[in-house]
Design an enzyme around this catalytic site. Structure first.
Site, PDB file in Angstrom:
ATOM      1  N   GLY A   9       0.823  -1.214   0.000  1.00 19.00           N
ATOM      2  CA  GLY A   9       0.000   0.000   0.000  1.00 19.00           C
ATOM      3  C   GLY A   9       0.856   1.263   0.000  1.00 19.00           C
ATOM      4  N   ARG A  18       1.343  -5.679  -5.045  1.00 23.57           N
ATOM      5  CA  ARG A  18       1.361  -6.611  -3.917  1.00 23.57           C
ATOM      6  C   ARG A  18       1.803  -8.026  -4.304  1.00 23.57           C
ATOM      7  NH1 ARG A  18      -0.541  -4.504   0.708  1.00 23.57           N
ATOM      8  NH2 ARG A  18      -2.046  -2.811   0.637  1.00 23.57           N
ATOM      9  N   ASP A  39       4.891  -7.751   5.473  1.00 21.49           N
ATOM     10  CA  ASP A  39       4.911  -8.869   4.528  1.00 21.49           C
ATOM     11  C   ASP A  39       6.036  -8.698   3.499  1.00 21.49           C
ATOM     12  OD1 ASP A  39       2.721 -10.266   5.607  1.00 21.49           O
ATOM     13  OD2 ASP A  39       1.304  -8.975   4.558  1.00 21.49           O
ATOM     14  N   LYS A  65       7.958   0.623   5.677  1.00 21.23           N
ATOM     15  CA  LYS A  65       6.875   1.472   5.172  1.00 21.23           C
ATOM     16  C   LYS A  65       5.537   0.910   5.604  1.00 21.23           C
ATOM     17  CE  LYS A  65       4.397  -0.018   2.582  1.00 21.23           C
ATOM     18  NZ  LYS A  65       3.482  -0.755   1.729  1.00 21.23           N
ATOM     19  N   THR A  66       4.612   1.685   6.022  1.00 24.71           N
ATOM     20  CA  THR A  66       3.189   1.373   6.104  1.00 24.71           C
ATOM     21  C   THR A  66       2.503   2.428   6.940  1.00 24.71           C
ATOM     22  OG1 THR A  66       1.408  -0.124   6.741  1.00 24.71           O
ATOM     23  CG2 THR A  66       3.406  -0.345   8.040  1.00 24.71           C
ATOM     24  N   ASP A 115      -0.062   1.925   8.411  1.00 25.71           N
ATOM     25  CA  ASP A 115      -0.705   1.229   9.534  1.00 25.71           C
ATOM     26  C   ASP A 115       0.083   1.336  10.836  1.00 25.71           C
ATOM     27  OD1 ASP A 115      -2.432   0.529   7.570  1.00 25.71           O
ATOM     28  OD2 ASP A 115      -2.188  -1.637   7.737  1.00 25.71           O
TER      29      ASP A 115
HETATM   30  P1  FBP Z   1       0.565  -1.963   3.626  1.00 28.04           P
HETATM   31  O1  FBP Z   1       0.534  -2.860   4.825  1.00 28.04           O
HETATM   32  O2  FBP Z   1       1.023  -2.621   2.395  1.00 28.04           O
HETATM   33  O3  FBP Z   1       1.335  -0.705   3.910  1.00 28.04           O
HETATM   34  O4  FBP Z   1      -0.917  -1.491   3.316  1.00 28.04           O
HETATM   35  C1  FBP Z   1      -1.775  -1.152   4.344  1.00 28.04           C
HETATM   36  C2  FBP Z   1      -3.110  -0.656   3.848  1.00 28.04           C
HETATM   37  O5  FBP Z   1      -3.076   0.712   3.556  1.00 28.04           O
HETATM   38  C3  FBP Z   1      -4.180  -0.989   4.890  1.00 28.04           C
HETATM   39  O6  FBP Z   1      -4.360   0.069   5.778  1.00 28.04           O
HETATM   40  C4  FBP Z   1      -5.379  -1.324   4.023  1.00 28.04           C
HETATM   41  O7  FBP Z   1      -6.202  -2.290   4.626  1.00 28.04           O
HETATM   42  C5  FBP Z   1      -4.774  -1.929   2.798  1.00 28.04           C
HETATM   43  O8  FBP Z   1      -3.514  -1.336   2.658  1.00 28.04           O
HETATM   44  C6  FBP Z   1      -5.582  -1.668   1.562  1.00 28.04           C
HETATM   45  O9  FBP Z   1      -5.005  -2.351   0.503  1.00 28.04           O
HETATM   46  P2  FBP Z   1      -5.204  -1.986  -1.028  1.00 28.04           P
HETATM   47  O10 FBP Z   1      -4.377  -0.786  -1.309  1.00 28.04           O
HETATM   48  O11 FBP Z   1      -4.677  -3.185  -1.735  1.00 28.04           O
HETATM   49  O12 FBP Z   1      -6.645  -1.713  -1.243  1.00 28.04           O
END
Ligand code: FBP
Length: 549
Positions: A78, A142, A173, A199-200, A202
């Site tokens: 993400g 991803r 991940d 990075k994230t 979250d």
């Molecule tokens: P990462 O763990 O890859 O940083 O992504 C987190 C996130 O932003 C979550 O908060 C959310 O649930 C998810 O990505 C959404 O995924 P997508 O961008 O595939 O819709």
């Protein structure tokens, strides 16, 4: 690309670097490390990259010109504000080692490495993206890098381009994959180092040496701005309850940080729901009682923050998801061939009695989402579950019942919001702009130090950027064994909200007052130019966590 006046001014911002990274650096090795759990299993799986020492960079009084290095970079998972600055810092660091160094970006995530889809990142491209949000410089994806064939295919293009180091910018991940790749390339003597960058948005990729993942600061500031705006609207018209779902697939750090910043009437913390073994009905009753108590004071309005991962943390639903994961992994083809109605019946007839009951009790849309495709890392796509609507409907029903019993006399009108994608590509705050640039620059130092399987680590983040400490930690140090797709796998352990940690305790000490009274804070938009106390403050989570430092 046409730019606004703010974008032009922002492009000229020079991110701050830790003092130790300003000139030539030398790597100082610390203690050998071990994984957070399952040490024997992780050691056996990572014989070449387990137990390595922590590294800290110090100024080098005897600098020597380095050889040119060709490096590849991947944005994985993400989006998170500041990703471009990691790449800019990496580029500047490599050019400082030797002007002849080259940086290649693999396009659209790890898939770009496997598919040999790349572009060279030259100075004019880099300059276009300094201090900007988004991942559009090279795109993200991803694709899970886990198979030997993918690693070998990737190695072909690395060899062709003369790349001897790969930087993977990703969450838990993706950094798990970086560790597996580092181990494999080391084992076969491929001559390619692999470095991870945390990075994230979250905020769940952290520990003592990775104090925060980048992007959390900016994203929570953006969400807090809009939550504050909603609270002001809500306090002006005094007629709605706003149910606001916030991103954060598993951990509730985002919701907690926004609660600390905005002081809403309710904020649910998934980790607490799990620890208290609460049901969905318990959560609904808790919210309904707050709505009723405020109505008694004539306050028929309020704000409720809900972390998007809540559903997965309700123990009964967690058990259901665990069984569904195994069931669907073992019968993927049979399940895919059925119609949606048949799938529901199939699931009900194959689950254990307890989990079938939990499944049947969920609204059909939510139940169905739990059976839909996982993301490539095996995660339920919680951002697609409308928990905010589910909860407000259930609260509405509960209040109607309380009305009949004479326990509630107010009016309840709900509005729904989901803040996630709005914050992930925002222009990075000064904190994230500096932090990301330092992480990228630091990655170039790790490459020059010749290490592999390390994560770029910049710490002491509540001090001035010049005083930040830079170095690296072995990724295996963050790992444990977890069940994924029906099998035990080595993965980086997620950092969930610590219910004994200062950020949560602060929130818990205030929430009853915030529930009853109207104590809203309206943080306003991120400021990029102005006094440090307005522009350069890190998140409250980080500030509370670092109080002792
Ligand atoms: P990462 O763990 O890859 O940083 O992504 C987190 C996130 O932003 C979550 O908060 C959310 O649930 C998810 O990505 C959404 O995924 P997508 O961008 O595939 O819709």
């Amino acid at each position: 690309m046409k730019k606004s006046a703010l974008q032009k001014a922002r492009a000229a911002y020079q991110p701050k670097l830790p003092y130790a990274l300003k000139g030539a650096v030398k790597a100082v090795e610390g203690k050998p490390t071990q994984s957070v759990a399952n040490q024997e299993e992780i050691k056996a799986l990572f014989p070449n990259t387990y137990g390595l020492p922590e590294i800290t960079f110090e100024k080098n009084p005897n600098p020597q010109l380095g050889q040119p290095i060709n490096v590849g970079v991947i944005l994985s998972g993400g989006q998170a504000p500041g990703g471009h600055n990691v790449i800019c810092g990496l580029f500047d660091g490599l050019k400082k080692i030797n002007k002849g160094s080259k940086l290649y970006g693999f396009l659209m995530g790890p898939g770009g490495l496997v598919d040999h889809d790349y572009k060279e990142l030259t100075a004019d491209i880099i300059d276009e993206y300094r201090n900007t949000g988004g991942f559009d410089m090279i795109g993200s994806g991803r694709t899970k890098l886990e198979k030997k064939e993918q690693f070998d295919k990737g190695l072909e293009i690395l060899k062709e381009l003369g790349i001897t180091a790969l930087v993977i910018i990703g969450g838990d991940d993706s950094n798990t994959n970086a560790a597996v790749l580092a181990e494999y390339y080391k084992q076969i003597g491929a001559g390619v180092q692999v470095i991870g960058v945390p990075k994230t948005i979250d905020g769940d990729l952290k520990n003592n040496l990775i104090e925060t993942s980048f992007g959390f600061d900016t994203a929570t500031k953006v969400y807090s701005e809009v939550i504050g705006n909603i609270q002001r609207d809500c306090n002006s018209s005094k007629k709605y309850w706003h149910f606001i779902k916030l991103m954060g697939r598993s951990a509730s750090h985002i919701a907690l940080e926004c609660a600390l910043q905005c002081q809403p009437n309710v904020c649910i913390i998934s980790e607490e729901v799990e620890a208290k073994d609460q049901t969905l009905d318990d959560v609904v009753e808790y919210i309904a009682n707050i709505v009723a108590n405020r109505a008694d004071e004539g306050l028929n309005f309020g704000t409720v923050l809900i972390p998007e991962g809540l559903i997965e943390f309700i123990p009964a639903i967690k058990r259901l998801i665990a069984e569904l994961n195994d069931l669907l992994a073992a019968n993927a083809d049979e399940f895919a061939a059925l119609s949606p109605a048949e799938q529901r019946e199939w699931v009900l007839s194959h689950l254990s009695e307890e989990n079938a009951k939990a499944y049947a009790s969920l609204p059909e849309g939510v139940a169905r989402q739990l059976t839909l495709d996982r993301d490539p890392h095996g995660n339920v796509q919680v951002s697609l579950i409308e928990t905010e609507k589910l909860l407000s409907e259930m609260v509405g029903r509960k209040l109607a019942q309380m009305k009949e019993e004479g326990k509630y006399k107010g009016k309840f009108a709900a509005m729904h919001h989901f803040f996630g994608y709005e914050g992930r590509c925002a222009a990075p705050s000064n904190f994230d702009a500096d932090y990301c640039y330092a992480l990228g620059f630091n990655a170039s130092c790790l490459i020059r130090a010749g290490v592999t399987g390390y994560m770029s680590s910049v710490r002491d983040l509540c001090k001035r950027a010049e005083q930040w400490v830079a170095g690296g930690i072995p990724i295996t140090m963050m790992m444990n064994m977890e069940r994924r797709h029906g099998e035990m796998k080595p993965v980086i352990q997620k950092a969930l909200v610590d219910l004994n940690g200062r950020p949560f305790l602060k929130f818990a000490s205030k929430r009853d007052k915030w529930a009853k009274e109207t104590c809203y804070v309206y943080p306003g938009p991120i400021q990029y130019f102005g006094p440090a106390e307005v522009c350069d403050q890190p998140s409250l989570t980080l500030q509370y966590e670092q109080l002792d430092k």
